[in-house]
Write a protein that holds these residues in place. Structure first.
Motif, PDB file in Angstrom:
ATOM      1  N   ALA A 278     -11.363   8.043  -3.450  1.00  0.00           N
ATOM      2  CA  ALA A 278     -11.102   7.026  -4.468  1.00  0.00           C
ATOM      3  C   ALA A 278     -12.290   6.862  -5.419  1.00  0.00           C
ATOM      4  O   ALA A 278     -12.100   6.705  -6.628  1.00  0.00           O
ATOM      5  CB  ALA A 278     -10.760   5.690  -3.804  1.00  0.00           C
TER       6      ALA A 278
ATOM      7  N   ALA B 201     -12.185   9.769  -7.793  1.00  0.00           N
ATOM      8  CA  ALA B 201     -11.072   9.602  -8.742  1.00  0.00           C
ATOM      9  C   ALA B 201     -11.379   8.499  -9.756  1.00  0.00           C
ATOM     10  O   ALA B 201     -11.106   8.656 -10.954  1.00  0.00           O
ATOM     11  CB  ALA B 201      -9.780   9.285  -7.994  1.00  0.00           C
ATOM     12  N   LEU B 202     -11.930   7.392  -9.293  1.00  0.00           N
ATOM     13  CA  LEU B 202     -12.283   6.301 -10.208  1.00  0.00           C
ATOM     14  C   LEU B 202     -13.402   6.720 -11.166  1.00  0.00           C
ATOM     15  O   LEU B 202     -13.390   6.342 -12.339  1.00  0.00           O
ATOM     16  CB  LEU B 202     -12.680   5.055  -9.427  1.00  0.00           C
TER      17      LEU B 202
ATOM     18  N   LEU C  40       0.975   6.968  -6.665  1.00  0.00           N
ATOM     19  CA  LEU C  40      -0.075   7.967  -6.876  1.00  0.00           C
ATOM     20  C   LEU C  40       0.467   9.384  -6.689  1.00  0.00           C
ATOM     21  O   LEU C  40       0.136  10.295  -7.455  1.00  0.00           O
ATOM     22  CB  LEU C  40      -1.260   7.728  -5.949  1.00  0.00           C
TER      23      LEU C  40
ATOM     24  N   TRP D  10      -5.639   3.973  -8.571  1.00  0.00           N
ATOM     25  CA  TRP D  10      -6.669   4.289  -7.582  1.00  0.00           C
ATOM     26  C   TRP D  10      -7.403   3.030  -7.116  1.00  0.00           C
ATOM     27  O   TRP D  10      -7.701   2.881  -5.932  1.00  0.00           O
ATOM     28  CB  TRP D  10      -7.658   5.317  -8.130  1.00  0.00           C
ATOM     29  N   LEU D  11      -7.671   2.121  -8.040  1.00  0.00           N
ATOM     30  CA  LEU D  11      -8.323   0.872  -7.662  1.00  0.00           C
ATOM     31  C   LEU D  11      -7.425   0.046  -6.736  1.00  0.00           C
ATOM     32  O   LEU D  11      -7.890  -0.506  -5.731  1.00  0.00           O
ATOM     33  CB  LEU D  11      -8.689   0.063  -8.911  1.00  0.00           C
TER      34      LEU D  11
ATOM     35  N   LYS E 146       0.831  -1.212   0.000  1.00  0.00           N
ATOM     36  CA  LYS E 146       0.000   0.000   0.000  1.00  0.00           C
ATOM     37  C   LYS E 146       0.863   1.259   0.000  1.00  0.00           C
ATOM     38  O   LYS E 146       0.485   2.266  -0.579  1.00  0.00           O
ATOM     39  CB  LYS E 146      -1.011  -0.009   1.127  1.00  0.00           C
TER      40      LYS E 146
ATOM     41  N   SER F 297     -11.118   8.394   2.587  1.00  0.00           N
ATOM     42  CA  SER F 297     -10.263   7.750   1.580  1.00  0.00           C
ATOM     43  C   SER F 297     -11.099   7.065   0.511  1.00  0.00           C
ATOM     44  O   SER F 297     -10.786   7.147  -0.684  1.00  0.00           O
ATOM     45  CB  SER F 297      -9.340   6.720   2.231  1.00  0.00           C
ATOM     46  N   LEU F 298     -12.148   6.386   0.948  1.00  0.00           N
ATOM     47  CA  LEU F 298     -13.016   5.711  -0.014  1.00  0.00           C
ATOM     48  C   LEU F 298     -13.762   6.713  -0.894  1.00  0.00           C
ATOM     49  O   LEU F 298     -13.896   6.512  -2.104  1.00  0.00           O
ATOM     50  CB  LEU F 298     -14.004   4.798   0.708  1.00  0.00           C
TER      51      LEU F 298
ATOM     52  N   ARG G 195      -5.253   1.246  -4.750  1.00  0.00           N
ATOM     53  CA  ARG G 195      -5.269   1.924  -3.457  1.00  0.00           C
ATOM     54  C   ARG G 195      -6.497   1.524  -2.648  1.00  0.00           C
ATOM     55  O   ARG G 195      -6.420   1.294  -1.441  1.00  0.00           O
ATOM     56  CB  ARG G 195      -5.244   3.432  -3.648  1.00  0.00           C
ATOM     57  N   VAL G 196      -7.634   1.443  -3.310  1.00  0.00           N
ATOM     58  CA  VAL G 196      -8.866   1.029  -2.621  1.00  0.00           C
ATOM     59  C   VAL G 196      -8.716  -0.391  -2.083  1.00  0.00           C
ATOM     60  O   VAL G 196      -9.098  -0.688  -0.951  1.00  0.00           O
ATOM     61  CB  VAL G 196     -10.085   1.110  -3.562  1.00  0.00           C
TER      62      VAL G 196
END
Length: 181
Positions: free
Chosen positions: A57, A60-61, A9, A40-41, A2, A53-54, A43-44
């Motif tokens: 993401a 961003a996604l 990123l 980004w995926l 991570k 954070s979610l 990272r999730v």
């Protein structure tokens, strides 16, 4: 893993304007979306499951999905605006929900902050909010009305220079305040 994804990123975020400026002739926008969306995926899937954070993401996604779907070179220029918006929301939300971001960072080296330092970190967090608002608005104006090279110069160099000056200026002020206390 991570940490590597987070580092990638950040690196992509810093280099993004230059990659867009120099790569737009060689790569399609959907390819940028694939790379960015993949990070980004990842990272999730590997990161912490915190709401902020979610949410970041997901936005961003969604941006990456829209970029891939529309395959628009103009849409590529909105990513730095998105990042400034993320940072503004992060710093601004910390002023409401507390503790402010700058206070959290200060407590890493000095866990027992005096009250005067806590007030100071709150003020500095407000200054950073102002910076991210200004940066996002400037990037928006350049995205909408300026040539690509102006956009790349601001988002890839000048805004980071201003960020560094702000950081250095705050550090100098903090040293003076602490020295005088």
């Amino acid at each position: 893993m991570k940490r590597l994804i987070g580092l990638l990123l950040v690196l992509i975020g810093v280099l993004y304007p230059f990659v867009v400026y120099f790569g737009i002739e060689h790569f399609a926008p959907w390819q940028f979306a694939l790379l960015l969306g993949g990070l980004w995926l990842a990272r999730v899937l590997t990161g912490e499951r915190r709401t902020a954070s979610l949410a970041m993401a997901v936005v961003a996604l969604s941006f990456c999905a829209l970029l891939a779907l529309l395959d628009s070179p103009v849409l590529l220029r909105w990513y730095p605006v998105l990042i400034s918006g993320f940072m503004l929301c992060l710093f601004g939300a910390s002023l409401i929900q507390g503790p402010p971001v700058v206070e959290r960072l200060a407590r890493l080296s000095e866990p027992d902050l005096p009250e005067v330092a806590i007030r100071y970190t709150r003020q500095v967090t407000w200054v950073w909010c102002g910076f991210f608002l200004f940066n996002g608005l400037t990037a928006t104006v350049l995205t909408l009305w300026a040539p690509l090279h102006w956009w790349a110069l601001w988002t890839g160099l000048l805004s980071y220079g201003l960020m560094g000056l702000l950081f250095a200026g705050e550090w100098i002020v903090r040293r003076r305040v602490r020295g005088g206390a």
